[in-house]
Design an enzyme around this catalytic site. Structure first.
Site, PDB file in Angstrom:
ATOM      1  N   CYS A  84       0.346  -0.040  -5.542  1.00  0.00           N
ATOM      2  CA  CYS A  84       0.406  -1.500  -5.579  1.00  0.00           C
ATOM      3  C   CYS A  84       1.784  -1.939  -6.064  1.00  0.00           C
ATOM      4  O   CYS A  84       2.235  -3.037  -5.768  1.00  0.00           O
ATOM      5  CB  CYS A  84      -0.676  -2.043  -6.492  1.00  0.00           C
ATOM      6  SG  CYS A  84      -0.640  -1.260  -8.102  1.00  0.00           S
TER       7      CYS A  84
ATOM      8  N   GLU B  10      -7.123  -6.342 -10.701  1.00  0.00           N
ATOM      9  CA  GLU B  10      -5.781  -5.803 -10.434  1.00  0.00           C
ATOM     10  C   GLU B  10      -5.719  -5.594  -8.931  1.00  0.00           C
ATOM     11  O   GLU B  10      -6.340  -4.663  -8.399  1.00  0.00           O
ATOM     12  CB  GLU B  10      -5.584  -4.469 -11.166  1.00  0.00           C
ATOM     13  CG  GLU B  10      -5.561  -4.585 -12.678  1.00  0.00           C
ATOM     14  CD  GLU B  10      -4.304  -5.248 -13.224  1.00  0.00           C
ATOM     15  OE1 GLU B  10      -3.336  -5.433 -12.456  1.00  0.00           O
ATOM     16  OE2 GLU B  10      -4.299  -5.601 -14.418  1.00  0.00           O
TER      17      GLU B  10
HETATM   18  P1  NAP Z   1     -10.311  -1.552  -1.608  1.00  0.00           P
HETATM   19  O1  NAP Z   1     -10.644  -1.309  -0.199  1.00  0.00           O
HETATM   20  O2  NAP Z   1     -10.301  -2.945  -2.113  1.00  0.00           O
HETATM   21  O3  NAP Z   1     -11.329  -0.661  -2.457  1.00  0.00           O
HETATM   22  C1  NAP Z   1     -11.263  -0.589  -3.864  1.00  0.00           C
HETATM   23  C2  NAP Z   1     -12.640  -0.287  -4.412  1.00  0.00           C
HETATM   24  O4  NAP Z   1     -13.499  -1.376  -4.099  1.00  0.00           O
HETATM   25  C3  NAP Z   1     -13.278   0.966  -3.832  1.00  0.00           C
HETATM   26  O5  NAP Z   1     -13.998   1.603  -4.852  1.00  0.00           O
HETATM   27  C4  NAP Z   1     -14.215   0.389  -2.785  1.00  0.00           C
HETATM   28  O6  NAP Z   1     -15.338   1.194  -2.540  1.00  0.00           O
HETATM   29  C5  NAP Z   1     -14.668  -0.888  -3.469  1.00  0.00           C
HETATM   30  N1  NAP Z   1     -15.173  -1.900  -2.541  1.00  0.00           N
HETATM   31  C6  NAP Z   1     -14.859  -2.081  -1.242  1.00  0.00           C
HETATM   32  N2  NAP Z   1     -15.554  -3.137  -0.743  1.00  0.00           N
HETATM   33  C7  NAP Z   1     -16.307  -3.621  -1.760  1.00  0.00           C
HETATM   34  C8  NAP Z   1     -17.230  -4.702  -1.872  1.00  0.00           C
HETATM   35  N3  NAP Z   1     -17.522  -5.508  -0.857  1.00  0.00           N
HETATM   36  N4  NAP Z   1     -17.813  -4.905  -3.072  1.00  0.00           N
HETATM   37  C9  NAP Z   1     -17.533  -4.102  -4.100  1.00  0.00           C
HETATM   38  N5  NAP Z   1     -16.687  -3.063  -4.068  1.00  0.00           N
HETATM   39  C10 NAP Z   1     -16.060  -2.828  -2.900  1.00  0.00           C
HETATM   40  O7  NAP Z   1      -8.885  -0.964  -2.006  1.00  0.00           O
HETATM   41  P2  NAP Z   1      -8.297   0.482  -1.693  1.00  0.00           P
HETATM   42  O8  NAP Z   1      -7.960   0.530  -0.244  1.00  0.00           O
HETATM   43  O9  NAP Z   1      -9.157   1.555  -2.276  1.00  0.00           O
HETATM   44  O10 NAP Z   1      -6.985   0.465  -2.594  1.00  0.00           O
HETATM   45  C11 NAP Z   1      -5.801  -0.067  -2.162  1.00  0.00           C
HETATM   46  C12 NAP Z   1      -5.579  -1.461  -2.741  1.00  0.00           C
HETATM   47  O11 NAP Z   1      -5.647  -1.406  -4.158  1.00  0.00           O
HETATM   48  C13 NAP Z   1      -4.210  -1.986  -2.426  1.00  0.00           C
HETATM   49  O12 NAP Z   1      -4.283  -3.329  -2.033  1.00  0.00           O
HETATM   50  C14 NAP Z   1      -3.468  -1.865  -3.762  1.00  0.00           C
HETATM   51  O13 NAP Z   1      -2.400  -2.751  -3.909  1.00  0.00           O
HETATM   52  C15 NAP Z   1      -4.552  -2.121  -4.724  1.00  0.00           C
HETATM   53  N6  NAP Z   1      -4.208  -1.575  -6.047  1.00  0.00           N
HETATM   54  C16 NAP Z   1      -3.865  -2.449  -7.033  1.00  0.00           C
HETATM   55  C17 NAP Z   1      -3.502  -1.973  -8.284  1.00  0.00           C
HETATM   56  C18 NAP Z   1      -3.125  -2.914  -9.385  1.00  0.00           C
HETATM   57  O14 NAP Z   1      -3.111  -2.473 -10.535  1.00  0.00           O
HETATM   58  N7  NAP Z   1      -2.818  -4.174  -9.122  1.00  0.00           N
HETATM   59  C19 NAP Z   1      -3.495  -0.596  -8.531  1.00  0.00           C
HETATM   60  C20 NAP Z   1      -3.846   0.269  -7.495  1.00  0.00           C
HETATM   61  C21 NAP Z   1      -4.211  -0.248  -6.258  1.00  0.00           C
HETATM   62  P3  NAP Z   1     -15.492   2.075  -1.199  1.00  0.00           P
HETATM   63  O15 NAP Z   1     -14.428   3.086  -1.263  1.00  0.00           O
HETATM   64  O16 NAP Z   1     -16.848   2.641  -1.347  1.00  0.00           O
HETATM   65  O17 NAP Z   1     -15.336   1.123  -0.046  1.00  0.00           O
END
Ligand code: NAP
Length: 476
Positions: free
Chosen positions: A284, A250
């Site tokens: 999102c 997602e």
């Molecule tokens: P993110 O930077 O992608 O992080 C999401 C999760 O992934 C966090 O737990 C993060 O851990 C982990 N992560 C980061 N780098 C990683 C790697 N290399 N390998 C494995 N895991 C890793 O996203 P965010 O800034 O938290 O959230 C915002 C994004 O989420 C936006 O783009 C939003 O659109 C999207 N979102 C989508 C939905 C949907 O249902 N489509 C819903 C909500 C949010 P750390 O915190 O430890 O880095």
């Protein structure tokens, strides 16, 4: 009611001190809320082992029993909603009102999947060839790694844990570094609801990328379910190829909010305020591009600007707060940079656009008019920023809406339902809201097309992200 915040790892039914620690900050004040435990490799491995060892028994546990545990977790979450909402507001920055709304929405995933747990469909029929019976059943995939973002720290966790447990999978949850305390409260609720040891585990790896990769390369893990940015989703999709893991993604969005000239503009403004400002724009599903018919644009801008200007920005826990802080100063600065770039590229600023003084990660409600080639239209802003672009024909509106690599959700406002449905069908998105500012519902399939993701969460589809289909051919 739980009275103390949990800050440790949860492995095999025990709260475990981590090898290291991580500070969790309140972005409204830039002050420390708590230090939480982080896991080293051995602790991540222990979580995988616990989930693997618990799987045979949990997957065979009667679905009615699994259902009742989830139902109990739903009831505990509702009973503790105010406390959880305060923690969300503290670590995420969103207003208490948004946080409370999130807790109710999050709890509903436990209730919905408690109901779905006992309704997994199957199939038994005669083969058209007449030589056998075709028996189709669904079995839990196995150990599932769940990775969640900071913007909905409760709902993104329950939207995965609910269907996983309902299906009979065991899980390891890894929350976002900014917002682990909410997830830990939910883990505590699940334990109190009667989830057996090893079925739900929680780790915060001390090195996210390397240790998530390690768990994804452990053959005991069979499924990864990720919500977060498209950038990280791409990395995980590549990682999951090595062991051919089942993968649900997602990812990011860049939602168009299309307003036709036959729309009720007051209703469109109301919907726009919800679609843009729920969660302070950090969703999102947030309306990211306002695509407005040129002959109603002036009226919409005037009314929308005045609604945006009336919002009270403050610490999310303050009385009457309507716009809280971003999750961190880093995230706030990203928003500011996108607005500055848009203005440099020719956008005209109607409202906001200036970082307020102070320690908190605040960014004001901002409204801009932009040309169709302004770079802000290609980016997910994730803040209280509304770029507006105008269109002439329906075809032009559809082309603008589809001019993005994302395809999560779109909003369409029109007084003509035929037109709204025709446009909804032409827009490349997994979800379309017609004359509504919010459509997320645990009972509906949530998910995107294009680079917004793979798979669906919630609805009847959600549990199937955690089930394998098995066909058994029976000689007759
Ligand atoms: P993110 O930077 O992608 O992080 C999401 C999760 O992934 C966090 O737990 C993060 O851990 C982990 N992560 C980061 N780098 C990683 C790697 N290399 N390998 C494995 N895991 C890793 O996203 P965010 O800034 O938290 O959230 C915002 C994004 O989420 C936006 O783009 C939003 O659109 C999207 N979102 C989508 C939905 C949907 O249902 N489509 C819903 C909500 C949010 P750390 O915190 O430890 O880095």
């Amino acid at each position: 009611m739980s009275t103390s915040l949990k800050t440790d790892l949860f492995i095999n039914g025990q709260w475990v001190k981590g090898a290291g620690s991580l500070p969790v900050l309140n972005p409204s004040t830039n002050s420390l809320i708590a230090d939480i435990s982080t896991a080293d490799e051995a602790q991540c491995d222990a979580a995988v082992k616990a989930a693997h060892d618990a799987f045979p028994s949990w997957s065979k546990t009667a679905s009615r029993v699994r259902s009742e545990i989830l139902r109990k977790a739903f009831e505990l979450m509702i009973a503790e909603a105010d406390g959880i909402a305060r923690v969300i507001s503290m670590e995420n920055g969103k207003t208490f009102t948004d946080a409370k709304g999130e807790v109710i929405y999050a709890a509903e995933f436990f209730r919905w999947f408690a109901e779905e747990a006992v309704r997994t469909p199957g199939d038994f029929r005669a083969a058209p060839s007449g030589d056998k019976r075709i028996l189709v059943t669904h079995q839990p995939i196995g150990v599932s790694l769940l990775i969640t973002p900071w913007n909905f720290p409760a709902a993104m966790a329950t939207r995965k844990i609910g269907p996983a447990l309902a299906a009979g999978c065991t899980v390891i949850l890894k929350a976002a570094s900014e917002t682990p305390l909410t997830a830990l409260w939910i883990i505590d609720i699940l334990q109190r609801a009667g989830v057996p040891a090893g079925v739900v585990n929680f780790v915060m790896p001390e090195k996210t990328g390397a240790m998530v990769s390690r768990m994804m390369h452990d053959p005991r893990v069979r499924n990864v379910s990720f919500t977060g940015s498209t950038e990280v989703g791409r990395i995980l999709l590549k990682e999951s190829a090595d062991l051919v893991l089942r993968t649900s993604l997602e990812l990011g969005g860049n939602a168009p909010f299309v307003i036709f000239d036959d729309a009720d503009i007051d209703e469109a403004v109301k919907g726009a305020m919800i679609a843009k400002m729920r969660n302070g724009g950090a969703a999102c599903t947030a309306a990211n591009r306002f695509i407005v018919a040129e002959n109603v644009a002036a009226e919409f801008i005037e009314k929308f600007k005045s609604a945006m200007a009336s919002l009270k920005m403050s610490d999310g826990l303050a009385e009457g707060a309507q716009l809280g802080a971003s999750v961190s100063r880093k995230e706030r600065d990203k928003i500011a940079q996108l607005v500055d770039q848009a203005v440099t590229a020719g956008a005209s600023l109607h409202l906001g656009g200036v970082i307020p003084e102070g320690e908190g990660a605040f960014y004001p409600a901002t409204v801009l008019s932009v040309a169709a080639d302004n770079p802000i239209l290609a980016q997910e802003v994730f803040g209280p920023v509304a770029p507006i672009v105008t269109f002439g024909s329906d075809e032009e509106a559809i082309a603008l809406a589809n001019a993005t690599e994302y395809g999560l959700i779109a909003y369409v406002y029109s007084g003509d339902l035929k037109r709204a449905i025709r446009v909804s069908e032409a827009i490349e998105a997994g979800m379309v809201a017609i004359n509504r500012g919010v459509i997320s519902d645990p009972a509906a399939p949530f998910g995107g097309v294009k680079q917004s993701g793979l798979g669906r969460e919630g609805g009847f589809a959600g549990i199937h992200e955690f089930l394998e289909t098995k066909y058994i051919g029976v000689e007759i």
